[in-house]
Enzyme design. Structure first.
Site, PDB file in Angstrom:
ATOM      1  N   GLU A 116      -3.822  -6.314  15.232  1.00 18.91           N
ATOM      2  CA  GLU A 116      -3.381  -5.020  14.696  1.00 18.91           C
ATOM      3  C   GLU A 116      -4.543  -4.019  14.779  1.00 18.91           C
ATOM      4  OE1 GLU A 116      -1.935  -4.154  10.478  1.00 18.91           O
ATOM      5  OE2 GLU A 116      -0.021  -4.360  11.489  1.00 18.91           O
ATOM      6  N   LYS A 140       0.833  -1.196   0.000  1.00 22.26           N
ATOM      7  CA  LYS A 140       0.000   0.000   0.000  1.00 22.26           C
ATOM      8  C   LYS A 140       0.874   1.254   0.000  1.00 22.26           C
ATOM      9  CE  LYS A 140      -3.543   2.249   2.773  1.00 22.26           C
ATOM     10  NZ  LYS A 140      -4.304   2.210   4.014  1.00 22.26           N
ATOM     11  N   HIS A 194      -2.682 -32.906  19.350  1.00 24.75           N
ATOM     12  CA  HIS A 194      -1.532 -33.733  19.733  1.00 24.75           C
ATOM     13  C   HIS A 194      -0.340 -32.868  20.104  1.00 24.75           C
ATOM     14  CE1 HIS A 194      -3.726 -37.301  18.542  1.00 24.75           C
ATOM     15  NE2 HIS A 194      -4.243 -36.508  17.621  1.00 24.75           N
ATOM     16  N   LYS A 245       9.879  -0.306  13.306  1.00 23.08           N
ATOM     17  CA  LYS A 245      10.329  -0.037  11.925  1.00 23.08           C
ATOM     18  C   LYS A 245      11.411   1.024  11.940  1.00 23.08           C
ATOM     19  CE  LYS A 245       6.038  -0.604   9.275  1.00 23.08           C
ATOM     20  NZ  LYS A 245       5.049   0.137   8.498  1.00 23.08           N
ATOM     21  N   GLY A 281      -4.611  -2.188   5.309  1.00 22.80           N
ATOM     22  CA  GLY A 281      -3.909  -3.363   4.789  1.00 22.80           C
ATOM     23  C   GLY A 281      -4.599  -4.666   5.172  1.00 22.80           C
ATOM     24  N   ARG A 282      -4.985  -4.789   6.436  1.00 21.57           N
ATOM     25  CA  ARG A 282      -5.570  -6.065   6.896  1.00 21.57           C
ATOM     26  C   ARG A 282      -7.005  -6.259   6.429  1.00 21.57           C
ATOM     27  NH1 ARG A 282      -4.200  -2.462  10.614  1.00 21.57           N
ATOM     28  NH2 ARG A 282      -5.769  -1.560  12.003  1.00 21.57           N
ATOM     29  N   GLU A 290      10.679  -4.846   4.064  1.00 22.76           N
ATOM     30  CA  GLU A 290      10.726  -6.264   3.672  1.00 22.76           C
ATOM     31  C   GLU A 290      10.341  -6.428   2.200  1.00 22.76           C
ATOM     32  OE1 GLU A 290       9.241  -4.958   6.262  1.00 22.76           O
ATOM     33  OE2 GLU A 290       9.600  -6.137   8.074  1.00 22.76           O
TER      34      GLU A 290
END
Ligand code: F6P
Length: 548
Positions: free
Chosen positions: A354, A207, A385, A513, A268-269, A213
């Protein structure tokens, strides 16, 4: 309405008192008392069945929670979001991911009619996706694109990746769709080894187009293409981008015709429904993508119009709020009984934490108690398990969301039946447990010696009373998955409204960041470490001595 205000409200006080009254009442007793409990504490909508009868609450609790929701003004909050008001107050933005699901405009209310842009972008995406799917999109050397790599992180990765995996039974038969998010070259390097640069397209999804990254991985992809295909002109055939800053993507070298917009009013999410879902659309095709949007849109309509008593997202939000703010649960375990929902817990972690992992209200007041629970989870059957031991006997309150699809998209029906019975067995065992008397009887029946029975008894007792909800989908169709994601989105929004937080900003990710950019030059240059804290300096020195 502020959290600080309504914690002093009558409904809040009534819920606090009610919690005290309910304290010590076991789910066994609640079920025994009310033969209609399941009917009263379950809801269905559009092929989704939500059973929250195994939560530690009663219809009376629910009534009090509805009163709280009304007091907190959730109807007005919902109206304001759908009207396109700037409810993301710290960024002064509207919150319009619901517009992304619509099949036609205009978007009602607000000062922005966004539907033209939304629909035009969806048409461009569909045309591009169809070209790729039919092998008409060629790389610089004239060979059809066969592999697509989505480069993005957080909301620019988790939604499409989660949905792509969930719908892989209808995925394109020959195109390879890959997702790279991690800065760690251990994700990108081995993938590149399997790819042919002549037939690979990278979609850089960011965005902001500033995320470290993503830019690192995009540059690595660009270098790899340059090294293998020659000069920069060829990049034009091998990159597409999705961004709210198209000029940055073009500057990077992406062909302007292949830059797809997103807008500041989509977080974004919440962006899976936009061009951020391009790789997903390529994987499942534009029609299935549309069906997913329709499923989400139907959930939007339900959310915006159903009364609180029958409103699925509102009910889910209130159940979670009861567990967190009244029973004191620290976490929420998300347990899909469906391999295809493997990435759903990570997706929800971003969506919930977030959005609501905040400790001040929209107006900057400190909350009296933490809001959002810690969301975690794993495929339920595998978890049985591994960590379920703690859920059953660890003595912690851990509310669980069990999620399953009744019908499988894959053959082997006997697997599906066994899987569903495991899912139901676990939620029942967590709720009802096994008393000392029952355990003793079993052991006596098995002719175990009295001393052995006494020794093992405390280890084999299950206290139960662990609350959970079970959400059943008919199958994992694009529409039901769209509805599922929209359901959780709206649940998060309602909880944010009641806790009084802004669910649409994420200031908490900024500090780390900024510090990462300060620390990066110090990895090689000790002088740049001056001023950093002693622990970080030592960590850097340790690495420097080994990196050489
Ligand atoms: O760091 C958090 C975050 O901003 C998320 O909110 C977002 O989904 C992710 O990073 C990626 O951001 P972008 O799409 O701008 O690269």
């Amino acid at each position: 309405m502020l959290f600080m205000t309504f914690t002093r409200s009558k409904p809040w006080d009534a819920l606090v008192k009610h919690r005290q009254d309910l304290e010590g009442t076991h789910l066994r007793e609640l079920f025994a008392r009310d033969p209609d409990r399941v009917a009263r504490l379950s809801l269905s909508f559009d092929g989704l069945y939500y059973d929250f009868s195994k939560q530690r609450l009663t219809p009376e609790t629910l009534g009090l929670l509805h009163a709280l929701a009304n007091e907190a003004g959730i109807a007005d909050g919902i109206r304001r979001m759908f009207a396109g008001e700037r409810i993301n107050n710290t960024e002064d933005r509207a919150v319009l991911h619901v517009a992304l699901r619509r099949s036609a405009g205009p978007f009602p209310g607000g000062d922005q009619n966004v539907m033209d842009e939304v629909l035009a972008t969806r048409r461009r995406m569909a045309a591009f996706a169809e070209r790729l799917r039919s092998g008409q999109c060629c790389g610089a050397k004239g060979m059809p694109i066969r592999d697509i790599v989505n480069i993005g992180i957080g909301g620019s990765d988790l939604g499409p990746k989660m949905m792509d995996y969930a719908l892989r039974s209808i995925g394109h038969p020959t195109l390879g769709i890959h997702y790279v998010s991690n800065l760690d070259g251990a994700q990108m390097a081995p993938l590149l080894q399997t790819l042919d640069p002549r037939t690979t397209l990278f979609i850089v999804v960011s965005k902001t187009f500033t995320t470290q990254e993503t830019l690192f991985n995009a540059r690595t992809a660009r270098n790899w293409l340059r090294a293998n295909l020659g000069d920069d002109v060829v990049l034009q055939n091998h990159f597409a981008a999705v961004s709210s800053k198209p000029e940055r993507a073009v500057e990077f070298g992406v062909n302007p015709d292949l830059v797809f917009p997103i807008w500041d009013w989509v977080g974004g999410r919440y962006s899976l429904w936009s061009a951020v879902g391009l790789a997903l659309m390529i994987a499942i095709g534009p029609n299935a993508f549309d069906e997913m949007l329709k499923g989400a849109e139907r959930m939007d309509e339900h959310f915006a119009s159903a009364p609180v008593e029958r409103n699925l997202p509102v009910t889910m939000a209130l159940v979670g709020l009861w567990n967190t703010s009244f029973l004191g649960a620290e976490s929420l375990a998300v347990l899909p009984y469906n391999e295809s929902l493997k990435y759903f817990p990570s997706f929800l972690q971003q969506l919930e934490m977030e959005s609501n992992g905040k400790s001040v209200t929209r107006d900057g007041e400190t909350l009296p108690a933490p809001a959002c629970p810690i969301v975690w989870g794993e495929l339920g059957n595998n978890g049985q398990h591994a960590f379920f031991q703690l859920l059953h006997q660890g003595g912690r309150l851990v509310p669980c969301d069990f999620i399953a699809a009744v019908c499988s998209d894959f053959p082997l029906p006997e697997h599906q039946e066994a899987l569903l019975s495991n899912c139901f067995a676990q939620s029942a065992a967590l709720a009802f447990g096994k008393t000392a008397e029952e355990v003793r009887k079993d052991m006596e029946k098995a002719l175990q010696r009295p001393e052995e029975i006494e020794m093992l008894l405390p280890h084999r007792v299950f206290k139960g009373n662990q609350p959970s909800s079970t959400l059943l989908l008919n199958s994992l169709s694009p529409a039901s998955l769209g509805a599922l994601v929209a359901l959780y989105e709206h649940k998060v929004f309602v909880q944010g409204l009641i806790w009084g937080v802004n669910s649409f900003d994420q200031w908490g990710v900024e500090l780390g960041k900024a510090m990462a950019s300060l620390i990066l030059p110090a990895v090689h240059d000790p002088e740049r470490a001056v001023g950093l804290d002693a622990s970080t300096q030592k960590l850097l020195a340790y690495c420097r001595s080994r990196l050489g």
